[in-house]
Design an enzyme around this catalytic site. Structure first.
Site, PDB file in Angstrom:
ATOM      1  N   CYS A  75      12.264  11.654  -2.762  1.00  7.39           N
ATOM      2  CA  CYS A  75      12.391  10.781  -1.495  1.00  7.39           C
ATOM      3  C   CYS A  75      11.574   9.508  -1.704  1.00  7.39           C
ATOM      4  CB  CYS A  75      11.959  11.539  -0.204  1.00  7.39           C
ATOM      5  SG  CYS A  75      11.761  10.716   1.181  1.00  7.39           S
ATOM      6  N   CYS A  78       9.426   8.538   1.572  1.00  5.34           N
ATOM      7  CA  CYS A  78       8.322   9.605   1.499  1.00  5.34           C
ATOM      8  C   CYS A  78       7.141   8.667   0.576  1.00  5.34           C
ATOM      9  CB  CYS A  78       8.591  10.737   0.878  1.00  5.34           C
ATOM     10  SG  CYS A  78       9.958  11.783   1.924  1.00  5.34           S
TER      11      CYS A  78
END
Length: 331
Positions: A75, A78
């Site tokens: 991600c 993230c």
């Protein structure tokens, strides 16, 4: 992310919406293995698993709010959020804790909470989820979110806690964590001489003396000579003097041949201090003071006092060496 794709949205904009989990709060999954003990009080950031979630989050949130960062290695957002989140949590000085959960390895909790997109951060208080946000948001909004779930902080207490946390991080070898805390303090309190001194010392210790000097020059007028800043300047000056002295092994050989070679002992003390061998440096200067107070017009004692200034008045080595100096002077 739009509110339509955010399961926590309740209408309106903003960085965080109240989390709505339906008529009853979501329950944490039953652990598949015996629960691990909760994070120690000083452990602000840690990873968790499905098995330890109840201890790390549910139980711990009864002591203070816990933010849970649901993320995955693939991600991209993230990777943007996590450093800012960790920095802001450290700067909060213990008002909240951060627990990170990799949903690839541990998908059950995220599934039970209805998380549809990551990064997602959920705040827990008193054993229950109370608020959250999704997506990578800037540090200023993370600070606002923490203030919302943990209450507004006492500015002076916040700064003191952050500075103490920076010292702990340095002692543990976490220089980046310490730098993040000093930076966070300076963002809120640009004239904090303790944070300026701490950041400058970190710069110097990592080999950037020029940047350290430049930062020290940024101190506000009226505070440029404050003791913490003077200590860092003294440390830089001492290191530069030591670098120009030469080979410590040659100095040690001279002392073996002639223990009364005060010049060699003095120079060796300078090098030892630069290498962090502070007690050895102090002992060599004390030996000169004991043997001959007239050498260089009491130059060994004067240099020892400069060491004390650089080390700080409450430093353990300073205190120990001061006691030894008193014993020499008044014996």
């Amino acid at each position: 992310m739009s509110d339509q794709s955010n399961p926590y949205a309740r209408g309106g904009g903003g960085y965080a919406q109240n989390v709505n989990y339906g008529s009853a709060p979501a329950q944490a999954p039953r652990p598949a293995a015996p629960q691990a003990p909760a994070a120690p009080a000083g452990e602000l950031i840690k990873d968790t698993t499905t098995a330890t979630f109840a201890a790390d989050v549910i139980q711990e949130s009864r002591r203070q709010p816990v933010l849970v960062d649901f993320w995955a290695p693939w991600c991209g957002p993230c990777r943007q959020l996590t450093p800012a989140l960790e920095k802001t949590v450290r700067a909060a000085g213990g008002r909240v804790k951060l627990v990170k959960m990799n949903i690839d390895d541990h998908p059950a909790v995220a599934g039970q909470l209805g998380i549809q997109s990551i990064p997602a951060v959920i705040a827990f208080k008193n054993g229950q989820p109370v608020d959250g946000f999704m997506g990578a948001i800037p540090e200023s909004q993370i600070r606002d979110f923490i203030a919302k779930v943990a209450g507004k902080d006492d500015g002076a207490a916040h700064v003191a806690e952050a500075l103490a946390g920076a010292q702990q991080a340095r002692a543990a070898g976490d220089l980046q964590g310490a730098a993040d805390l000093y930076s966070a303090v300076l963002e809120q309190t640009p004239d904090s001489v303790e944070a300026l001194a701490g950041m400058a010392e970190l710069m110097f210790e990592t080999g950037n003396a020029d940047a350290a000097r430049h930062l020290l020059d940024q101190a506000p007028e009226g505070k440029k000579d404050a003791a913490p800043l003077a200590a860092v300047r003294a440390k830089i000056a001492l290191a530069e003097q030591a670098a120009a002295i030469g080979d410590p092994l040659a100095l040690e050989r001279r002392l073996l041949a002639d223990p009364k070679d005060h010049e060699a002992r003095f120079d060796l003390a300078m090098i030892q201090n630069a290498k962090g061998m502070r007690m050895e440096a102090a002992d060599n200067l004390l030996a000169i003071v004991k043997a001959d107070r007239t050498w260089r017009e009491d130059g060994a004692r004067a240099q020892l006092l400069k060491f004390f200034e650089a080390w700080g008045p409450t430093d353990e080595i300073t205190l120990a060496a001061r006691r030894k100096l008193s014993a020499v002077l008044f014996s």
